[in-house]
Design a protein around this motif. Structure first.
Motif, PDB file in Angstrom:
ATOM      1  N   GLY A  60       0.683  -1.199   0.022  1.00  0.00           N
ATOM      2  CA  GLY A  60       0.234   0.082  -0.002  1.00  0.00           C
ATOM      3  C   GLY A  60       0.770   1.181  -0.098  1.00  0.00           C
ATOM      4  N   SER A  61       2.027   1.199   0.182  1.00  0.00           N
ATOM      5  CA  SER A  61       2.939   2.053  -0.179  1.00  0.00           C
ATOM      6  C   SER A  61       3.123   2.782  -1.412  1.00  0.00           C
ATOM      7  CB  SER A  61       4.668   2.039   0.320  1.00  0.00           C
ATOM      8  OG  SER A  61       4.378   1.716   1.862  1.00  0.00           O
ATOM      9  N   VAL A  62       3.663   4.131  -1.598  1.00  0.00           N
ATOM     10  CA  VAL A  62       3.328   4.585  -2.913  1.00  0.00           C
ATOM     11  C   VAL A  62       5.085   4.796  -3.158  1.00  0.00           C
ATOM     12  CG1 VAL A  62       3.037   6.393  -4.668  1.00  0.00           C
ATOM     13  CG2 VAL A  62       1.289   5.669  -2.941  1.00  0.00           C
ATOM     14  N   PHE A  69       7.739  13.135   4.664  1.00  0.00           N
ATOM     15  CA  PHE A  69       6.996  12.270   3.396  1.00  0.00           C
ATOM     16  C   PHE A  69       6.979  10.835   3.748  1.00  0.00           C
ATOM     17  CE2 PHE A  69      11.477  12.378   1.641  1.00  0.00           C
ATOM     18  CZ  PHE A  69      11.688  11.000   1.368  1.00  0.00           C
ATOM     19  N   HIS A  70       7.952  10.459   4.613  1.00  0.00           N
ATOM     20  CA  HIS A  70       8.039   8.844   5.163  1.00  0.00           C
ATOM     21  C   HIS A  70       6.468   8.705   5.679  1.00  0.00           C
ATOM     22  CE1 HIS A  70      12.098   8.740   5.085  1.00  0.00           C
ATOM     23  NE2 HIS A  70      12.048   7.496   4.491  1.00  0.00           N
ATOM     24  N   ALA A 117       2.926   3.218   3.792  1.00  0.00           N
ATOM     25  CA  ALA A 117       1.445   2.776   4.329  1.00  0.00           C
ATOM     26  C   ALA A 117       1.712   2.804   5.831  1.00  0.00           C
ATOM     27  CB  ALA A 117       1.174   1.497   3.565  1.00  0.00           C
ATOM     28  N   CYS A 118       2.457   2.012   6.393  1.00  0.00           N
ATOM     29  CA  CYS A 118       2.577   1.373   7.608  1.00  0.00           C
ATOM     30  C   CYS A 118       2.743   2.777   8.738  1.00  0.00           C
ATOM     31  CB  CYS A 118       3.635   0.401   8.164  1.00  0.00           C
ATOM     32  SG  CYS A 118       5.054   0.938   8.053  1.00  0.00           S
ATOM     33  N   PHE A 150       0.746   6.897  12.004  1.00  0.00           N
ATOM     34  CA  PHE A 150       1.433   7.870  13.080  1.00  0.00           C
ATOM     35  C   PHE A 150       1.805   8.938  12.981  1.00  0.00           C
ATOM     36  CE2 PHE A 150       1.854   2.906  13.315  1.00  0.00           C
ATOM     37  CZ  PHE A 150       0.972   2.807  14.483  1.00  0.00           C
ATOM     38  N   LYS A 151       1.307   9.696  11.993  1.00  0.00           N
ATOM     39  CA  LYS A 151       1.863  10.974  11.311  1.00  0.00           C
ATOM     40  C   LYS A 151       1.799  12.138  12.397  1.00  0.00           C
ATOM     41  CE  LYS A 151       1.423  14.348   7.699  1.00  0.00           C
ATOM     42  NZ  LYS A 151       0.831  14.876   6.076  1.00  0.00           N
TER      43      LYS A 151
END
Length: 446
Positions: free
Chosen positions: A233-235, A346-347, A352-353, A357-358
């Motif tokens: 799910g990451s980009v 941007f991480h 995705a994971c 926790f942003k």
């Protein structure tokens, strides 16, 4: 060797003042390694792993450094709190801790320093030492070996509880800015400059990769949304792709691993291969070791200091803003630069994971009421035989800042070399351990 397991209960929060965590405990896990014919007379050696947020290496076999260590010590491989078998922090159990404020408050307990100056990792070690090390064995003291962040912990140990230390050895782990409220800005200015030089060396070795990396960046930028979806799910945006420098430019054999990984990017139809996508994810540890991301900059903060996304600010300021701009590099027909050991804002968008926790990461970035990590006065009066190896070309821990710290620790013997990369203890552990042990055991104090 003989391997034994230890499980030890310690307080979650050592603060003397009441907190919401008062009375709660966690379990620490450690492996004890000893010669096959047990030698109880040998001193203990505590090994502290790099990170933050990584468990101790598993004793699948006698490794390069612990083989000689077992000739002189009983070795304890301790999983630092929040890692491995020591109350591991995961993306799933962290989400159960409540909202961002509760998560940030909880995570602050898994750094070197905690509430009210409680040095949690060192205090954990002291609990373990008092349980395992007999007072009749070398006065109840043990030796320390710290790799990278583990060396930061060793320096904290010399600041907080030197009476428990027999001898101390650090490999690529002299912490920068021990007298600064927060050294993160200085650290990342130095490390961004160092990773640029590592890029230059990489492209000199593999000049054809300049064109290949340009094609990859163009491909990723052309995808819908500006990046290629990954299986988790990451980009994979160009900026996330650039973070391959973390594992690809700083350790022994890493240039080759990066080169062969890049070779696998395109299939016959000029699309990204599943092999590359899977390999890319395997290079990252954000999902298995989230502490590494969430506490990466706070390990540089002492009372009154807040990191405030230091790596992000440095990267987006002159002269680095243009130098690390992948799109601009492609437009200007110059090599795309990979980044190093940094956690950027941007991480928490591309990975995705980390997205849930942003806000937690934002709170930790703004936090300034950290406990102290180092006591400069105690370090200046150090009486523990101490030796360290510092790597001149290290892209993880700046050599110049390491040297400044070495000069502040009385009696420390510094071995400065460009023979090894940051992974020296893993690559040439026998040579490094033997020499450091020789240095500490020949130390002479007035």
């Amino acid at each position: 060797m003989t391997v034994r397991e230890h499980i030890i209960t310690v307080p979650l929060d050592y603060s003397e003042r009441p907190t919401r965590f008062s009375g709660q405990t966690i379990k620490l896990f450690a492996y004890e390694l000893s010669p096959h014919t047990r030698k109880e007379h040998l001193p203990w050696l505590l090994y502290l792993q790099g990170g933050p947020g990584f468990e101790a290496p598993r004793p699948y076999f006698v490794s390069a450094w612990n083989k000689p260590a077992l000739d002189s010590h009983r070795v304890l491989l301790l999983d630092q709190r929040g890692t491995g078998g020591s109350a591991p922090v995961t993306t799933s159990n962290l989400a159960k801790r409540g909202g961002p404020e509760e998560q940030a408050e909880y995570l602050a307990l898994f750094r070197q320093g905690g509430h009210g100056g409680a040095d949690n990792i060192v205090r954990d070690c002291e609990v373990v030492r008092k349980l395992l090390v007999s007072p009749s064995s070398y006065g109840g003291r043990w030796a320390l070996l710290g790799q990278s962040f583990g060396g930061f912990c060793v320096t904290s140990y010399l600041s907080m509880a030197p009476e428990g230390v027999l001898e101390a050895m650090l490999t690529g782990g002299l912490p920068p800015g021990v007298t600064m409220a927060c050294s993160a800005d200085a650290v990342y200015r130095a490390l961004h400059a160092r990773i640029l030089r590592a890029n230059e060396k990489y492209y000199k070795r593999y000049p054809d990769d300049v064109e290949l990396v340009t094609r990859i960046v163009q491909y990723l930028a052309a995808q819908p949304g500006g990046g290629a979806p990954l299986p988790d799910g990451s980009v994979l945006t160009p900026r996330l792709f650039q973070t391959l420098g973390l594992n690809g430019l700083g350790s022994g054999g890493s240039f080759e691993r990066l080169h062969f990984l890049l070779e696998s990017f395109f299939d016959a139809d000029e699309e990204m291969t599943p092999r590359f996508a899977k390999s890319f994810l395997s290079w990252l540890t954000w999902d298995t070791n989230p502490l590494y991301a969430l506490l990466h900059e706070p390990i540089y903060c002492q009372p009154g200091g807040a990191a405030n996304w230091a790596a992000d600010r440095v990267r987006n300021s002159p002269p680095f803003a243009d130098l690390f701009d992948a799109h601009k590099a492609v437009q200007e027909n110059r090599p795309v630069m990979f980044t190093g050991e940094c956690v950027y804002k941007f991480h928490y968008e591309d990975v995705a994971c980390l997205r849930p926790f942003k806000e937690t990461a934002e709170l930790l970035a703004r936090k300034s009421d950290w406990g102290p990590l180092y006591d400069a006065d105690k370090l200046a009066c150090n009486r523990v035989p101490t030796a360290a190896i510092a790597y001149l070309d290290d892209v993880f821990v700046d050599f110049n800042m390491s040297q400044e710290t070495a000069n502040r620790i009385q009696g420390l013997k510094l071995w400065a070399t460009n023979e090894f990369r940051h992974s020296g203890i893993r690559d040439e552990g026998h040579r490094i351990f033997d020499r450091l042990l020789g240095l500490v055991r020949n130390a002479v104090f007035d």
